[in-house]
Design an enzyme around this catalytic site. Structure first.
Site, PDB file in Angstrom:
ATOM      1  N   GLU A  54     -56.150   3.102 -70.248  1.00  0.00           N
ATOM      2  CA  GLU A  54     -56.562   4.350 -70.905  1.00  0.00           C
ATOM      3  C   GLU A  54     -55.938   4.417 -72.294  1.00  0.00           C
ATOM      4  O   GLU A  54     -54.890   3.801 -72.553  1.00  0.00           O
ATOM      5  CB  GLU A  54     -56.070   5.527 -70.042  1.00  0.00           C
ATOM      6  CG  GLU A  54     -56.448   6.885 -70.604  1.00  0.00           C
ATOM      7  CD  GLU A  54     -56.243   8.020 -69.610  1.00  0.00           C
ATOM      8  OE1 GLU A  54     -55.647   7.785 -68.539  1.00  0.00           O
ATOM      9  OE2 GLU A  54     -56.695   9.149 -69.907  1.00  0.00           O
ATOM     10  N   ASN A 201     -64.746  11.591 -65.294  1.00  0.00           N
ATOM     11  CA  ASN A 201     -63.469  11.310 -64.640  1.00  0.00           C
ATOM     12  C   ASN A 201     -62.819  12.627 -64.228  1.00  0.00           C
ATOM     13  O   ASN A 201     -62.763  13.579 -65.019  1.00  0.00           O
ATOM     14  CB  ASN A 201     -62.534  10.595 -65.635  1.00  0.00           C
ATOM     15  CG  ASN A 201     -61.101  10.516 -65.132  1.00  0.00           C
ATOM     16  OD1 ASN A 201     -60.800   9.712 -64.263  1.00  0.00           O
ATOM     17  ND2 ASN A 201     -60.225  11.368 -65.645  1.00  0.00           N
ATOM     18  N   GLU A 202     -62.353  12.698 -63.005  1.00  0.00           N
ATOM     19  CA  GLU A 202     -61.644  13.880 -62.503  1.00  0.00           C
ATOM     20  C   GLU A 202     -62.331  15.164 -62.979  1.00  0.00           C
ATOM     21  O   GLU A 202     -61.719  16.028 -63.614  1.00  0.00           O
ATOM     22  CB  GLU A 202     -60.168  13.844 -62.896  1.00  0.00           C
ATOM     23  CG  GLU A 202     -59.459  12.663 -62.264  1.00  0.00           C
ATOM     24  CD  GLU A 202     -57.929  12.717 -62.284  1.00  0.00           C
ATOM     25  OE1 GLU A 202     -57.355  13.619 -62.917  1.00  0.00           O
ATOM     26  OE2 GLU A 202     -57.315  11.838 -61.636  1.00  0.00           O
ATOM     27  N   TYR A 269     -52.549   9.076 -56.127  1.00  0.00           N
ATOM     28  CA  TYR A 269     -51.282   8.489 -56.574  1.00  0.00           C
ATOM     29  C   TYR A 269     -50.231   8.645 -55.479  1.00  0.00           C
ATOM     30  O   TYR A 269     -50.177   9.677 -54.793  1.00  0.00           O
ATOM     31  CB  TYR A 269     -50.798   9.182 -57.855  1.00  0.00           C
ATOM     32  CG  TYR A 269     -51.601   8.771 -59.077  1.00  0.00           C
ATOM     33  CD1 TYR A 269     -51.261   7.641 -59.800  1.00  0.00           C
ATOM     34  CD2 TYR A 269     -52.720   9.501 -59.489  1.00  0.00           C
ATOM     35  CE1 TYR A 269     -52.005   7.239 -60.909  1.00  0.00           C
ATOM     36  CE2 TYR A 269     -53.462   9.111 -60.592  1.00  0.00           C
ATOM     37  CZ  TYR A 269     -53.095   7.981 -61.299  1.00  0.00           C
ATOM     38  OH  TYR A 269     -53.829   7.579 -62.397  1.00  0.00           O
ATOM     39  N   GLU A 323     -58.195   5.063 -59.411  1.00  0.00           N
ATOM     40  CA  GLU A 323     -56.833   5.312 -59.903  1.00  0.00           C
ATOM     41  C   GLU A 323     -55.918   5.385 -58.697  1.00  0.00           C
ATOM     42  O   GLU A 323     -56.115   6.231 -57.809  1.00  0.00           O
ATOM     43  CB  GLU A 323     -56.744   6.606 -60.715  1.00  0.00           C
ATOM     44  CG  GLU A 323     -57.403   6.490 -62.076  1.00  0.00           C
ATOM     45  CD  GLU A 323     -57.192   7.715 -62.964  1.00  0.00           C
ATOM     46  OE1 GLU A 323     -56.135   8.379 -62.842  1.00  0.00           O
ATOM     47  OE2 GLU A 323     -58.096   7.998 -63.780  1.00  0.00           O
ATOM     48  N   GLN A 372     -51.496   1.947 -64.472  1.00  0.00           N
ATOM     49  CA  GLN A 372     -52.426   1.326 -65.394  1.00  0.00           C
ATOM     50  C   GLN A 372     -51.879  -0.043 -65.769  1.00  0.00           C
ATOM     51  O   GLN A 372     -50.726  -0.321 -65.486  1.00  0.00           O
ATOM     52  CB  GLN A 372     -52.624   2.200 -66.621  1.00  0.00           C
ATOM     53  CG  GLN A 372     -53.158   3.592 -66.300  1.00  0.00           C
ATOM     54  CD  GLN A 372     -53.593   4.360 -67.536  1.00  0.00           C
ATOM     55  OE1 GLN A 372     -53.642   3.875 -68.657  1.00  0.00           O
ATOM     56  NE2 GLN A 372     -53.902   5.648 -67.317  1.00  0.00           N
TER      57      GLN A 372
HETATM   58  O1  AHR Z   1     -53.624   7.746 -65.148  1.00  0.00           O
HETATM   59  C1  AHR Z   1     -53.189   8.906 -65.780  1.00  0.00           C
HETATM   60  C2  AHR Z   1     -54.100  10.090 -65.529  1.00  0.00           C
HETATM   61  O2  AHR Z   1     -54.070  10.418 -64.179  1.00  0.00           O
HETATM   62  C3  AHR Z   1     -55.557   9.887 -65.816  1.00  0.00           C
HETATM   63  O3  AHR Z   1     -55.864  10.093 -67.146  1.00  0.00           O
HETATM   64  C4  AHR Z   1     -56.208  10.914 -64.963  1.00  0.00           C
HETATM   65  O4  AHR Z   1     -57.502  10.543 -64.563  1.00  0.00           O
HETATM   66  C5  AHR Z   1     -55.253  11.083 -63.805  1.00  0.00           C
HETATM   67  O5  AHR Z   1     -54.970  12.391 -63.546  1.00  0.00           O
END
Ligand code: AHR
Length: 519
Positions: A54, A201-202, A269, A323, A372
């Site tokens: 990103e 995205n999101e 995450y 992600e 990432q």
């Molecule tokens: O990876 C960091 C951020 O985490 C991304 O920009 C977003 O999609 C997520 O919340």
């Protein structure tokens, strides 16, 4: 499918060898695996081993991109050492430009002569100036240098259907069209034929704070006008759920016909959002909780898959975990908006577990992208000026490449627990596949930071007489590589495995990730 269940009688009577380790069996935990090496029908897509980059912190600028005039060796502005390192992992795809950045990004700002490109503020990530010097051409050049499939995420939150439609036209039309002509005037004759496109995205959060119903309708509009050109069939990914939001997945599955989408994404995450904690300064309690959170992710994968199965029993729509990874406090003294964190053996354990889980569900999970690649969150690579180091997570990806596009093998495992303060987690996780040459590759994670485990593996359905392997481990679970000492954690040859009568015996070290090849 992997089963954690009782040891079969045939394996118990073989007893546990101590020759492999020289240690008394009583000191180690015991486990057994049965692998049906001639069975298995599903392919582990190499795209499960994908990546995400990103415009955030030093992922692109100072990471991949140093510019053509940099003293750091580069090819057309892209750092050579990073490209070489990622090629060794056989990186299959790269997602870009975000993340939250994607829904603020206007791709036309990133084409044409660099000095004329407009500057913008990267409001999500540190409020820094984005000069757009890394745009569509640079990203697709990077993918070509890596030999990786590009996965472009379009702007639904603040962009328009027309803007995304023209982006696809710009990169994919071979013949004459306004956008293809514009591309040619910017120096690229041939179309890139990008297949993978994310539609936002999101969108439940930074991508527009939409409801699931509203997003599903938006998706249908955007997907309609992102066209296939020539033979290139687009594989469109709907912006999926946050962690355990099963209602989001359900709404999308209900409202979007399967033929309109190749996949639905999921972001999960492995973090405690109330207290992320340091990437390297942590105790056993924090380590144990991280392993427990991995198991929560595993459960959530199954729950999302169950929802998808209800609407799509034939598994036409992919689950795309685009992600995932750890999210710790930023390194002291660094910009909080840059999400720069160190990476230890604990991260390697998270990577090994997660990749085993994805492999096991490869019938539905056909792509995943760790967040990432460089200098942000659970990175494979960290840079400091001209210096570059490989993280423990990098080594896991390099070791697990053995599973790329291989056939997932049924695996039955019985193992003990790793326990702390009255809580238990399985001490081991394993995954096995058969590659196109008939070799069987097995990855084993031992999460127990203290006890090694002696394992007997019954290889059924074939004749095997040789085994090689590598192991990744550290002196402690917080062992990590630094710019001063870059080789503290790196894979070593694994010499402790023996094979006789198709029974493989080995001992896996505490807090380790092991890959074995039997043939
Ligand atoms: O990876 C960091 C951020 O985490 C991304 O920009 C977003 O999609 C997520 O919340």
């Amino acid at each position: 499918m992997q089963y954690r269940k009782a040891i079969t009688a045939s394996i118990i009577v073989l007893g546990m060898t101590t020759a492999a380790t020289g240690q008394k069996a009583s000191e180690a935990a015991m486990a057994s695996l049965i692998i049906d090496t001639d069975l298995g029908t599903e392919t582990i897509s190499r795209h499960i081993y994908g990546h995400f980059s990103e415009h955030l912190g030093r992922c692109i600028y100072g990471g991949f991109w140093v510019g053509e005039n940099s003293a750091i060796p580069n090819t057309r502005g892209i750092r050579d050492d990073i490209v070489e390192a990622l090629k060794r992992t056989q990186i299959p795809n790269l997602r870009w430009p975000g993340g939250c950045f994607a829904d603020e990004y206007h791709w036309m700002d990133g084409i044409g002569p660099r000095e004329k490109r407009p500057k913008m503020i990267n409001t999500h990530w540190g409020g820094v100036t984005e000069d757009n010097s890394f745009g569509t051409h640079e990203f697709l050049d990077l993918c070509e240098q890596l030999g990786a499939e590009p996965y472009i995420c379009g702007n639904v939150g603040s962009g328009s259907v027309e803007e995304m439609s023209k982006w696809v036209e710009y990169v994919n039309v071979e013949g004459v069209s306004p956008m293809a002509d514009l591309r040619r005037s910017n120096g690229r004759e041939k179309a890139w034929n990008v297949k993978y496109w994310g539609v936002g995205n999101e969108n439940w959060g930074c991508g527009g704070n939409m409801t699931a119903d509203f997003y599903a309708d938006q998706y249908r509009r955007y997907a309609t006008y992102t066209r296939d050109y020539g033979d290139n069939r687009l594989l469109k990914v709907a912006g999926g759920a946050n962690s355990t939001d099963y209602n989001w997945t359900e709404t999308l599955m209900k409202k979007i016909p399967h033929w309109m989408m190749w996949g639905i994404s999921l972001h999960y995450y492995t973090t405690n959002w109330n207290k992320k904690g340091s990437a390297t300064q942590f105790g056993e309690k924090e380590y144990f909780e991280t392993v427990e959170r991995c198991l929560n992710v595993e459960k959530a994968l199954d729950r999302h898959i169950n929802v998808m199965d209800r609407y799509d029993p034939d598994r036409r729509v992919a689950l795309v975990v685009d992600e995932w990874g750890t999210w710790w406090d930023v390194e002291p003294g660094t910009n909080p908006g840059f999400l720069y964190q160190q990476n230890s053996m604990r991260d390697a354990i998270v990577a090994g577990l997660s990749l085993n889980y994805f492999n096991e569900r490869c019938g539905r999970i056909r792509m995943a992208n760790i967040a990432q690649t460089v200098n942000v969150l659970q990175s494979l690579i960290l840079t400091d000026g001209e210096k570059m180091i490989l993280t423990p997570t990098y080594h896991v990806f390099e070791m697990y490449k053995a599973h790329h596009d291989a056939t997932l093998l049924p695996l039955h495992m019985h193992c003990g627990n790793y326990s702390l303060d009255g809580h238990d987690v399985p001490a081991l996780s394993a995954s096995a596949s058969r590659d196109k040459n008939g070799k069987v590759n097995i990855t084993i994670v031992n999460v127990d930071p203290v006890r090694e485990t002696e394992i007997l593996v019954d290889l059924r359905g074939g004749e095997y007489d040789s085994v090689t392997g590598r192991v990744l481990r550290g002196d402690a679970v917080n062992a990590h590589n630094t710019f001063e000492k870059s080789d503290t954690v790196k894979p070593e040859p694994f010499r402790g495995a023996r094979i006789r009568n198709n029974i493989l015996s080995l001992s896996v070290a505490p807090a380790s990730v092991t890959v074995l090849t039997v043939e």
